[in-house]
Design a protein around this motif. Structure first.
Motif, mmCIF file in Angstrom:
data_model
loop_
_atom_site.group_PDB
_atom_site.id
_atom_site.type_symbol
_atom_site.label_atom_id
_atom_site.label_comp_id
_atom_site.label_asym_id
_atom_site.label_seq_id
_atom_site.Cartn_x
_atom_site.Cartn_y
_atom_site.Cartn_z
ATOM 1 N N ALA A 1 0.833 -1.211 0.000
ATOM 2 C CA ALA A 1 0.000 0.000 0.000
ATOM 3 C C ALA A 1 0.861 1.252 0.000
ATOM 4 N N ARG A 2 1.875 1.279 0.841
ATOM 5 C CA ARG A 2 2.757 2.451 0.886
ATOM 6 C C ARG A 2 3.507 2.633 -0.428
ATOM 7 N N ARG A 3 3.936 1.511 -1.014
ATOM 8 C CA ARG A 3 4.727 1.608 -2.260
ATOM 9 C C ARG A 3 3.898 2.223 -3.387
ATOM 10 N N PHE A 4 2.663 1.778 -3.542
ATOM 11 C CA PHE A 4 1.834 2.329 -4.605
ATOM 12 C C PHE A 4 1.359 3.736 -4.269
ATOM 13 N N ALA A 5 1.174 4.013 -2.990
ATOM 14 C CA ALA A 5 0.782 5.362 -2.591
ATOM 15 C C ALA A 5 1.871 6.368 -2.941
ATOM 16 N N ARG A 6 3.132 5.940 -2.879
ATOM 17 C CA ARG A 6 4.240 6.828 -3.262
ATOM 18 C C ARG A 6 4.111 7.293 -4.700
ATOM 19 N N GLU A 7 3.424 6.505 -5.514
ATOM 20 C CA GLU A 7 3.230 6.871 -6.919
ATOM 21 C C GLU A 7 1.954 7.678 -7.127
ATOM 22 N N PRO B 1 -4.764 -11.953 -22.784
ATOM 23 C CA PRO B 1 -5.014 -11.381 -24.106
ATOM 24 C C PRO B 1 -5.799 -10.077 -24.074
ATOM 25 N N SER B 2 -6.504 -9.825 -22.967
ATOM 26 C CA SER B 2 -7.273 -8.582 -22.829
ATOM 27 C C SER B 2 -6.454 -7.467 -22.200
ATOM 28 N N GLY B 3 -5.184 -7.729 -21.923
ATOM 29 C CA GLY B 3 -4.310 -6.694 -21.386
ATOM 30 C C GLY B 3 -4.136 -6.703 -19.891
ATOM 31 N N ILE B 4 -4.572 -7.787 -19.221
ATOM 32 C CA ILE B 4 -4.420 -7.884 -17.771
ATOM 33 C C ILE B 4 -3.170 -8.699 -17.444
ATOM 34 N N HIS B 5 -2.287 -8.106 -16.688
ATOM 35 C CA HIS B 5 -1.064 -8.783 -16.263
ATOM 36 C C HIS B 5 -1.357 -9.550 -14.973
ATOM 37 N N VAL B 6 -1.419 -10.863 -15.057
ATOM 38 C CA VAL B 6 -1.668 -11.720 -13.895
ATOM 39 C C VAL B 6 -0.345 -12.355 -13.480
ATOM 40 N N ALA B 7 -0.020 -12.251 -12.202
ATOM 41 C CA ALA B 7 1.288 -12.739 -11.758
ATOM 42 C C ALA B 7 1.242 -13.046 -10.268
ATOM 43 N N THR B 8 2.299 -13.689 -9.793
ATOM 44 C CA THR B 8 2.455 -13.962 -8.371
ATOM 45 C C THR B 8 3.836 -13.528 -7.910
ATOM 46 N N VAL B 9 3.894 -12.979 -6.695
ATOM 47 C CA VAL B 9 5.163 -12.729 -6.015
ATOM 48 C C VAL B 9 5.328 -13.848 -5.003
ATOM 49 N N GLU C 1 8.516 -3.924 -3.634
ATOM 50 C CA GLU C 1 9.042 -3.426 -4.903
ATOM 51 C C GLU C 1 8.682 -4.358 -6.060
ATOM 52 N N HIS C 2 8.578 -5.655 -5.783
ATOM 53 C CA HIS C 2 8.236 -6.600 -6.848
ATOM 54 C C HIS C 2 6.841 -6.329 -7.417
ATOM 55 N N TYR C 3 5.925 -5.932 -6.554
ATOM 56 C CA TYR C 3 4.557 -5.672 -7.011
ATOM 57 C C TYR C 3 4.536 -4.463 -7.949
ATOM 58 N N TRP C 4 5.276 -3.440 -7.577
ATOM 59 C CA TRP C 4 5.361 -2.264 -8.445
ATOM 60 C C TRP C 4 6.050 -2.621 -9.765
ATOM 61 N N ARG C 5 7.109 -3.397 -9.690
ATOM 62 C CA ARG C 5 7.816 -3.805 -10.898
ATOM 63 C C ARG C 5 6.895 -4.584 -11.837
ATOM 64 N N LEU C 6 6.131 -5.516 -11.288
ATOM 65 C CA LEU C 6 5.210 -6.287 -12.127
ATOM 66 C C LEU C 6 4.176 -5.381 -12.785
ATOM 67 N N HIS C 7 3.635 -4.457 -12.020
ATOM 68 C CA HIS C 7 2.590 -3.585 -12.559
ATOM 69 C C HIS C 7 3.114 -2.690 -13.676
ATOM 70 N N THR C 8 4.364 -2.299 -13.598
ATOM 71 C CA THR C 8 4.912 -1.347 -14.576
ATOM 72 C C THR C 8 5.669 -2.023 -15.724
ATOM 73 N N GLN C 9 5.766 -3.344 -15.729
ATOM 74 C CA GLN C 9 6.457 -4.026 -16.822
ATOM 75 C C GLN C 9 5.732 -3.809 -18.149
ATOM 76 N N PRO C 10 6.477 -3.543 -19.221
ATOM 77 C CA PRO C 10 5.835 -3.494 -20.538
ATOM 78 C C PRO C 10 5.306 -4.875 -20.909
ATOM 79 N N ARG C 11 4.259 -4.889 -21.683
ATOM 80 C CA ARG C 11 3.560 -6.138 -21.950
ATOM 81 C C ARG C 11 4.469 -7.213 -22.553
ATOM 82 N N HIS C 12 5.391 -6.819 -23.400
ATOM 83 C CA HIS C 12 6.244 -7.816 -24.060
ATOM 84 C C HIS C 12 7.274 -8.419 -23.105
ATOM 85 N N ARG C 13 7.332 -7.882 -21.869
ATOM 86 C CA ARG C 13 8.294 -8.411 -20.886
ATOM 87 C C ARG C 13 7.599 -8.903 -19.623
ATOM 88 N N TRP C 14 6.313 -9.161 -19.692
ATOM 89 C CA TRP C 14 5.585 -9.592 -18.500
ATOM 90 C C TRP C 14 6.185 -10.851 -17.884
#
Length: 233
Positions: free
Chosen positions: A18-24, A168-176, A195-208
């Protein structure tokens, strides 16, 4: 601006995320079982100045969880990010738990994430973007943690299924996947894990990435694989 929904928003990883995403500058929606936990995490995020909304719900109560999700989405809009961070963390060897206790653990560790995904991902998919991230653990099953090992294996399968359905609809699904005991000041500091959660959210689609494995030097003698917030506490 849409924001982040964190289910299982306890004082460890949930609060750090929560704090990490709030920083953004993203608004934060918190869901946990009790008001005391929500108050603690809300106060920790408040200095960031972003909007924080909270709603109490048990992740195993389908109707209550869906109602809480509707309440927070009504406040912040369809989320950019959903983090499922609830789990039952307990030591149990084969045969120690009753069938009911195994079902209760499975309901928190896996089924709550299914409920959240079914409720939110169709809306996010229609928008065509977003991230759905589950806190995982137990990359190697341990016989002294049977219910948790089974639950985290279920999480990996769920991530695969959701990725195939919504990727395929543009949703990045992942696990930390957190392979050790979460504690500040160690190799498993929740702020580092966040930091991993922020990194996953901001990854470009071709590097998910579908999974990020967090490893580190645990304190000697500590073996509890508490990679998520225990919603039973």
């Amino acid at each position: 601006m849409s924001g982040v929904v964190i289910i299982g928003a306890g004082p460890g990883i949930g609060q750090a995320v929560a704090r990490r995403f709030a920083r953004e500058g993203l608004p934060i929606a918190l869901i946990a079982r009790n008001d005391e936990t929500l108050s603690t995490v809300s106060e920790a995020v408040a200095p960031s100045g972003v909007r924080v909304v909270a709603s109490a719900a048990d992740s195993t109560d389908d109707a209550a969880l869906r109602a809480a999700l509707d309440r927070v989405v009504g406040e912040i809009g369809p989320p950019d990010v959903v983090v499922y961070n609830a789990a039952i963390i307990q030591a149990d060897a084969l045969g120690e738990l009753s069938a009911r206790a195994h079902l209760d653990a499975w309901a928190v560790n896996v089924v709550g994430a299914v409920t959240a995904a079914a409720h939110l991902l169709p809306v996010m998919a229609r928008r065509g973007s977003g991230s759905f991230i589950i806190t995982g653990g137990m990359p190697d099953p341990k016989p002294q943690y049977v219910s948790l090992s089974l639950g985290k294996a279920g999480v990996r399968t769920l991530v695969t299924l959701l990725d195939r359905e919504y990727g395929p609809s543009g949703i990045h699904v992942a696990t930390v996947t957190v392979d050790g005991p979460v504690a500040p000041g160690t190799g498993f500091d929740p702020d580092d894990i966040a930091e991993h959660y922020w990194r996953l959210h901001t990854q470009p689609r071709h590097r998910w990435d579908r999974e990020i494995l967090h490893t580190g030097q645990a304190t000697p003698g500590e073996e509890t694989p508490n990679g998520a917030e225990d919603s039973r506490r």
